[in-house]
Design a protein around this motif. Structure first.
Motif, PDB file in Angstrom:
ATOM      1  N   LEU A   1      26.231 -11.594  35.352  1.00  0.00           N
ATOM      2  CA  LEU A   1      25.966 -10.679  36.459  1.00  0.00           C
ATOM      3  C   LEU A   1      27.221  -9.942  36.916  1.00  0.00           C
ATOM      4  CD1 LEU A   1      23.536 -12.880  38.575  1.00  0.00           C
ATOM      5  CD2 LEU A   1      22.946 -10.776  37.356  1.00  0.00           C
TER       6      LEU A   1
ATOM      7  N   LEU B   1      27.724  -6.148  36.333  1.00  0.00           N
ATOM      8  CA  LEU B   1      27.096  -5.094  37.132  1.00  0.00           C
ATOM      9  C   LEU B   1      28.152  -4.159  37.702  1.00  0.00           C
ATOM     10  CD1 LEU B   1      24.425  -7.221  39.009  1.00  0.00           C
ATOM     11  CD2 LEU B   1      23.930  -5.342  37.426  1.00  0.00           C
TER      12      LEU B   1
ATOM     13  N   TRP C   1      26.976  -3.505  43.826  1.00  0.00           N
ATOM     14  CA  TRP C   1      26.233  -4.758  43.747  1.00  0.00           C
ATOM     15  C   TRP C   1      27.112  -5.881  44.284  1.00  0.00           C
ATOM     16  CZ3 TRP C   1      21.261  -4.717  41.451  1.00  0.00           C
ATOM     17  CH2 TRP C   1      20.926  -3.523  40.813  1.00  0.00           C
TER      18      TRP C   1
ATOM     19  N   VAL D   1      21.447  -8.263  32.859  1.00  0.00           N
ATOM     20  CA  VAL D   1      22.016  -7.171  33.656  1.00  0.00           C
ATOM     21  C   VAL D   1      21.122  -5.944  33.610  1.00  0.00           C
ATOM     22  CG1 VAL D   1      23.966  -5.576  33.841  1.00  0.00           C
ATOM     23  CG2 VAL D   1      24.381  -7.999  33.419  1.00  0.00           C
TER      24      VAL D   1
ATOM     25  N   ARG E   1      19.066  -4.150  36.810  1.00  0.00           N
ATOM     26  CA  ARG E   1      19.236  -2.727  37.140  1.00  0.00           C
ATOM     27  C   ARG E   1      17.908  -1.984  37.187  1.00  0.00           C
ATOM     28  NH1 ARG E   1      24.172  -1.712  32.914  1.00  0.00           N
ATOM     29  NH2 ARG E   1      25.906  -2.367  34.246  1.00  0.00           N
TER      30      ARG E   1
ATOM     31  N   ARG F   1      34.906  -6.317  31.694  1.00  0.00           N
ATOM     32  CA  ARG F   1      34.217  -5.608  32.761  1.00  0.00           C
ATOM     33  C   ARG F   1      34.873  -4.253  33.014  1.00  0.00           C
ATOM     34  NH1 ARG F   1      34.292 -10.585  35.544  1.00  0.00           N
ATOM     35  NH2 ARG F   1      35.767  -9.800  37.066  1.00  0.00           N
TER      36      ARG F   1
ATOM     37  N   ARG G   1      32.356  -1.601  31.082  1.00  0.00           N
ATOM     38  CA  ARG G   1      31.389  -1.388  32.149  1.00  0.00           C
ATOM     39  C   ARG G   1      30.681  -0.048  31.980  1.00  0.00           C
ATOM     40  NH1 ARG G   1      33.920  -2.582  37.532  1.00  0.00           N
ATOM     41  NH2 ARG G   1      33.320  -4.694  37.029  1.00  0.00           N
TER      42      ARG G   1
END
Length: 245
Positions: free
Chosen positions: A112, A115, A119, A192, A196, A239, A243
């Motif tokens: 998670l 994200l 978030w 994920v 979304r 990330r 991302r």
């Protein structure tokens, strides 16, 4: 002395991905991916050459040709090859990270963290003695309760958390998601994306108010440390690098 200096130099390198620069993060991500996906190097080389040669040739066919056209074709081929290699690398690295996390305690919470901004993830807002756990995500869909563990026990755990949240957040949608490969569950690599796609039921300005109202609920919970099992060491770097891909 030289060997000792090398060892000291390696030890001095930052082990926390957040402290690494972009190049170090990319190198660490590649090493992690190669451990799970040994052919990643050949795939990157092949995608670079194929995209570079095809793209460069097509650019060369566009007038004007000659020396100028050849130079532009070479430059364009290199750029297209790098772009193709980075796309392949991003996808394979993400798959490798999920494969390393699967089956580990708290894998859903770590997934998670991929994200985007906007978030808010809280790990282990609910748990039991059998190490089943519920994580909470606050975002555009509202409240998303993500459960990990035994499906039968999780139903009761999720239902209890839903009631707690609905008492303090009247009118805010509360979604329940169970991580796993069984019926009615969401596989870890799709978690994920699934979260979304739950819709946009809450405006960004309302999320601040929701988080403020949740503080009262969270203040009554016992603080339990998140289990730290083996996980991809470069997840924080991923990330930043991957991302949105």
């Amino acid at each position: 002395m030289a060997k000792k200096d090398k060892k000291a130099e390696k030890a001095a390198k930052p082990s926390d991905p957040a402290a690494m620069n972009r190049r170090q993060q990319m190198v660490e991500t590649y090493r992690m991916t190669k451990r799970v996906d040994p052919v990643i190097g050949w795939l990157l080389l092949g995608s670079f050459l194929l995209a570079g040669l095809v793209g460069g040739y097509l650019i060369y066919l566009i007038p004007p040709q000659g020396t100028f056209g050849l130079v532009m074709a070479v430059i364009s081929g290199i750029l297209l090859g790098l772009l193709a290699a980075m796309i392949i690398f991003g996808r394979r690295a993400q798959k490798a990270a999920y494969r390393q996390m699967e089956g580990q305690l708290g894998a859903g919470a770590r997934a998670l963290t991929m994200l985007r901004r906007g978030w808010k993830i809280e790990e282990m807002v609910g748990f039991n003695k059998q190490q089943d756990m519920v994580h909470r995500v606050v975002g555009p869909p509202g409240i998303v309760l993500v459960g990990e563990g035994n499906p039968q026990r999780l139903k009761q755990l999720l239902a209890g958390e839903r009631r707690k949240h609905e008492r303090v957040l009247d009118g805010v949608p509360v979604h329940e998601v169970m991580v796993g490969d069984g019926d009615g569950q969401v596989p870890l690599p799709r978690l994920v994306k699934h979260v979304r796609k739950l819709g946009r039921n809450v405006k960004p300005a309302e999320i601040t108010d929701i988080l403020h109202r949740l503080k009262a609920l969270d203040s009554q919970r016992p603080k339990v440390p998140m289990p730290h099992g083996p996980m991809p060491t470069s997840m924080k770097g991923m990330r930043q690098n991957l991302r949105g891909r």
